[in-house]
Design an enzyme around this catalytic site. Structure first.
Site, PDB file in Angstrom:
ATOM      1  N   CYS A   2       0.839  -1.183   0.000  1.00  0.00           N
ATOM      2  CA  CYS A   2       0.000   0.000   0.000  1.00  0.00           C
ATOM      3  C   CYS A   2       0.882   1.244   0.000  1.00  0.00           C
ATOM      4  CB  CYS A   2      -0.961   0.091   1.178  1.00  0.00           C
ATOM      5  SG  CYS A   2      -2.210  -1.188   1.177  1.00  0.00           S
ATOM      6  N   TRP A  75      -2.699  -2.739  -1.793  1.00  0.00           N
ATOM      7  CA  TRP A  75      -2.392  -4.172  -1.886  1.00  0.00           C
ATOM      8  C   TRP A  75      -3.341  -4.821  -0.894  1.00  0.00           C
ATOM      9  CZ3 TRP A  75      -0.773  -8.176   1.282  1.00  0.00           C
ATOM     10  CH2 TRP A  75      -0.302  -9.332   0.614  1.00  0.00           C
ATOM     11  N   ASN A 101      -2.112   2.198   5.456  1.00  0.00           N
ATOM     12  CA  ASN A 101      -1.267   1.069   5.082  1.00  0.00           C
ATOM     13  C   ASN A 101      -1.001   0.290   6.359  1.00  0.00           C
ATOM     14  OD1 ASN A 101       0.715  -0.700   4.153  1.00  0.00           O
ATOM     15  ND2 ASN A 101       2.347   0.822   4.342  1.00  0.00           N
ATOM     16  N   GLY A 102      -1.297  -1.020   6.345  1.00  0.00           N
ATOM     17  CA  GLY A 102      -1.082  -1.831   7.543  1.00  0.00           C
ATOM     18  C   GLY A 102      -2.293  -2.702   7.802  1.00  0.00           C
ATOM     19  N   GLU A 488      17.193 -18.764  -5.825  1.00  0.00           N
ATOM     20  CA  GLU A 488      16.882 -17.405  -6.273  1.00  0.00           C
ATOM     21  C   GLU A 488      16.467 -17.405  -7.749  1.00  0.00           C
ATOM     22  OE1 GLU A 488      16.219 -14.724  -4.993  1.00  0.00           O
ATOM     23  OE2 GLU A 488      16.628 -13.164  -6.442  1.00  0.00           O
ATOM     24  N   LYS A 492      12.882 -15.989  -8.968  1.00  0.00           N
ATOM     25  CA  LYS A 492      12.778 -14.908  -9.956  1.00  0.00           C
ATOM     26  C   LYS A 492      11.865 -15.324 -11.092  1.00  0.00           C
ATOM     27  CE  LYS A 492      13.953 -12.349  -8.328  1.00  0.00           C
ATOM     28  NZ  LYS A 492      14.442 -11.685  -7.146  1.00  0.00           N
ATOM     29  N   HIS A 511      16.283 -37.422  -4.634  1.00  0.00           N
ATOM     30  CA  HIS A 511      15.407 -37.781  -3.516  1.00  0.00           C
ATOM     31  C   HIS A 511      13.966 -37.374  -3.789  1.00  0.00           C
ATOM     32  CE1 HIS A 511      18.872 -39.011  -1.184  1.00  0.00           C
ATOM     33  NE2 HIS A 511      19.475 -37.914  -1.619  1.00  0.00           N
ATOM     34  N   LYS A 610       6.038  -4.573  -3.383  1.00  0.00           N
ATOM     35  CA  LYS A 610       7.469  -4.442  -3.154  1.00  0.00           C
ATOM     36  C   LYS A 610       7.850  -4.567  -1.688  1.00  0.00           C
ATOM     37  CE  LYS A 610      11.650  -3.576  -4.492  1.00  0.00           C
ATOM     38  NZ  LYS A 610      12.310  -4.734  -5.122  1.00  0.00           N
TER      39      LYS A 610
HETATM   40  C1  F6R Z   1      11.646 -11.262  -4.584  1.00  0.00           C
HETATM   41  C2  F6R Z   1      11.522 -10.239  -3.570  1.00  0.00           C
HETATM   42  C3  F6R Z   1      11.013 -10.620  -2.226  1.00  0.00           C
HETATM   43  C4  F6R Z   1      11.763  -9.825  -1.130  1.00  0.00           C
HETATM   44  C5  F6R Z   1      11.127 -10.105   0.246  1.00  0.00           C
HETATM   45  C6  F6R Z   1      11.897  -9.417   1.351  1.00  0.00           C
HETATM   46  O1  F6R Z   1      12.162 -10.757  -5.763  1.00  0.00           O
HETATM   47  O2  F6R Z   1      11.795  -9.092  -3.815  1.00  0.00           O
HETATM   48  O3  F6R Z   1      11.124 -11.988  -2.008  1.00  0.00           O
HETATM   49  O4  F6R Z   1      13.098 -10.195  -1.150  1.00  0.00           O
HETATM   50  O5  F6R Z   1       9.811  -9.665   0.246  1.00  0.00           O
HETATM   51  O6  F6R Z   1      11.890  -8.033   1.170  1.00  0.00           O
HETATM   52  P1  F6R Z   1      12.950  -7.105   1.879  1.00  0.00           P
HETATM   53  O7  F6R Z   1      14.290  -7.458   1.343  1.00  0.00           O
HETATM   54  O8  F6R Z   1      12.526  -5.720   1.531  1.00  0.00           O
HETATM   55  O9  F6R Z   1      12.863  -7.385   3.357  1.00  0.00           O
END
Ligand code: F6R
Length: 615
Positions: A2, A75, A101-102, A488, A492, A511, A610
């Protein structure tokens, strides 16, 4: 998670709100809304499911006028993304408008009480309950203004919030509050800019006040900024200067932020090393370690907590700390760690890794560790973020703002910081001798150039993406330092292309996951020439024997794997511990091109946000 924006001053609020919302859209993008108040107390309120552009289309050219306004990009937590659940929410009498937000955890109980007192709710949100609660307090107390009523209301609230509230009876004032969700106030010349983070503010002013937990603020054109704690103690605002540059939050000619951020990595890693890695002096300078040398030398154990991609960086760091510093390490998902009853004692150092510095679970984990007496070392990208402020010591990654939802440059910057810390601590603990220490410094210093060289592989990765874009599943395998790289790579791919992908340590394949392998399954190996090379080659043979399609990241000049794989991507040779800084880049480019070819929204993948400020 948010995005909140607000404006109070002498300019028209609406265009500023829309621009701000677009800057913050990466935090959440399932609905958007604004409320603008004119001088004569006329409130215009618009909300829409979808993106900010959907909101604008819905408003079909109408431009609300007024110098006070709030805006929100959502969000969803409580209730599906639709017009009714979108913010701002209004009080029952329409006098107050609020964005949030929250999560208000006790919203059900509050809603029941308020419903019994005659309040009617239209949305499924927790936020609507809060604005009704403030309204009720204002009405009942007959005399409490918006600021006081908000403060009193928040004392009844359990949960996390960053809020902004406006009142139609006072077009020259806005009330703000925060607990566990970030809120920044930009101070202009007779005007104020409010936002969840500094990105919408930077083009107007560099002077900001970060609201602290449990603080309630009033901004008023007549009286300026006043802050009190929720328990009614006066707080003197501390103005800090932003160091961010406007270009860092724009696409700069790239089609997507993610692509720009992938290409920024040679610079962002160099920025992260600058001033710390001192090749001429054969030393590493990091205040967070230099100021606590004895603690790092004597530490019994390191506990690393993080989520998602940052957790993968933590896994790689585990190998580094064990190799370089011979110190026991545990790497934990913050969300699990915070709800266990972990044994933490004197001599434990908790390393929290977070790009945003606002991740709710990581923040909660560090608070718990602090209570139990651990020293908290924070590794964050966002300067001034909650985790950076609540850590005892730490290091910024200096990657610059990361706007694409998928983490790329923040991840490699985390690896660079973690390498610096592990090497420095390894020297302090006299595990690394001078020769090995200096060799590592030289290798680390050479990483930005090797990352730059990898960018020329983009056309090859685009070809691979074209070849496999129809796949429904993918496996990513690696060993040792490259096992977390496989995790990772899979993360991604799945998060931006929606192709199901799994990462495994290559030896674990037999396994269970081996059952999935057939001629339709792409298997992405990291098979660089390191301590595990021969073992990985055997794992490749096993996949080949079962008809799997092999794509491998190899060390430049490798022939053995090249003969077995359908596609290979070469990376330069470096120390085993630093290979992840290189081997992760092809997976970023592959995922990006796969997602573009599948017409996915690369920077704003579905269901994601994000900064995860709710648990
Ligand atoms: C994946 C991604 C998320 C963040 C996770 C932690 O590309 O960006 O998995 O890594 O939400 O976020 P931070 O690093 O901001 O604590």
């Amino acid at each position: 998670m948010c995005g909140i924006v607000g404006y109070l001053g002498n300019q028209e609020a609406f265009p500023l709100l829309i621009k701000g919302l677009k800057r913050l859209e990466y935090r959440g993008y399932d609905s958007a809304g604004i409320a603008v108040l004119s001088e004569d107390g006329n409130l215009k309120h618009h909300r829409r499911k979808g993106k900010v552009d959907d909101l604008l289309e819905h408003m079909s050219g109408s431009v609300p006028t007024g110098n006070l306004g709030i805006g929100h990009t959502r969000w969803a937590t409580h209730g599906p993304p639709n017009d009714i659940n979108a913010h701002p929410h209004l009080s029952g009498n329409g006098q107050l408008a609020l964005i949030h937000n929250g999560i208000i955890e006790n919203y059900n109980a509050l809603k029941e009480t308020l419903t019994n007192r005659g309040h009617a709710f239209y949305s499924d949100t927790d936020t609507e309950v809060l604005v009704h609660l403030i309204e009720e307090i204002m009405q009942k107390s007959q005399g409490l203004d918006l600021f006081e009523a908000t403060r009193v209301a928040l004392n009844e609230v359990i949960g996390a919030y960053a809020i902004a509230v406006i009142d139609t009876s006072n077009p020259n004032e806005m009330v703000l509050a925060r607990k566990s969700s970030p809120l920044v106030i930009g101070i202009g010349d007779g005007e104020y800019f409010i936002a969840s983070d500094a990105t919408p503010i930077i083009e107007y002013t560099k002077n900001v006040v970060y609201l602290e937990d449990e603080e309630v603020a009033r901004i008023s054109l007549a009286d300026g900024l006043k802050i009190r704690t929720a328990s009614n103690h006066r707080v003197t605002p501390i103005v800090t200067e932003l160091e961010m540059a406007i270009e860092t939050i724009e696409k700069g000619g790239y089609e997507h932020f993610m692509l720009k951020e992938i290409h920024e990595q040679p610079r962002s890693i160099a920025d992260c090393l600058r001033g710390r890695l001192r090749l001429g002096h054969e030393s590493i300078r990091m205040a967070g370690i230099d100021d606590h040398k004895e603690m790092w030398t004597k530490a019994n154990r390191l506990i690393i907590v993080a989520c998602g991609t940052s957790w993968h960086a933590g896994l790689i760091a585990e190998y580094m700390f064990e190799d370089f510093a011979r110190v026991p390490v545990e790497v934990e998902y913050a969300s699990e760690f915070r709800y266990r009853n972990p044994v933490i004692g004197e001599g434990d150092i908790l390393i929290a890794i977070s790009q945003s510095g606002e991740t709710a679970d990581t923040l909660a984990a560090i608070r718990m560790a602090k209570e139990k007496g651990a020293h908290v070392f924070g590794i964050c990208n966002v300067v001034g973020s909650s985790i950076s402020r609540e850590s005892h010591s730490g290091a910024y990654t200096h990657a610059g703002p990361e706007i694409g939802v998928a983490s790329t440059k923040a991840f490699t910057a985390q690896l660079a910081v973690l390498a610096l810390v592990a090497i420095r601590v390894g020297r302090l603990r006299q595990v690394l001798d001078e020769q090995r220490f200096n060799r590592l410094l030289v290798e680390l210093n050479g990483i930005p150039e090797k990352v730059e060289a990898l960018m020329s592989k983009e056309p090859e990765l685009e070809t691979i993406a074209e070849e496999f874009k129809g796949s429904t599943n993918a496996l990513f395998l690696g060993r040792g330092y490259n096992f977390p790289v496989a995790l990772e790579g899979a993360l991604k791919l799945k998060e931006i292309s929606y192709i199901h992908a799994e990462g495994y340590p290559a030896a674990e394949m037999k396994h269970g996951p081996i059952a999935l392998i057939d001629e339709n399954m792409p298997v992405f190996f990291v098979a660089t020439q390191d301590a595990h090379y021969d073992k990985v080659v055997s794992n490749i043979q096993e996949v080949k024997a079962r008809g799997g399609r092999i794509i491998a990241i190899v060390t430049a000049g490798d022939k053995e794997v090249a003969n077995m794989a359908e596609f290979v991507i070469e990376v330069h040779k470096t120390d085993d511990a630093l290979v992840p800084l290189l081997s992760t880049i092809p997976f970023q480019l592959l995922s990006y091109h796969m997602a573009v070819k599948l017409d996915r929204n690369v920077d704003q993948p579905r269901n994601l946000a994000k900064s995860v400020t709710v648990e």
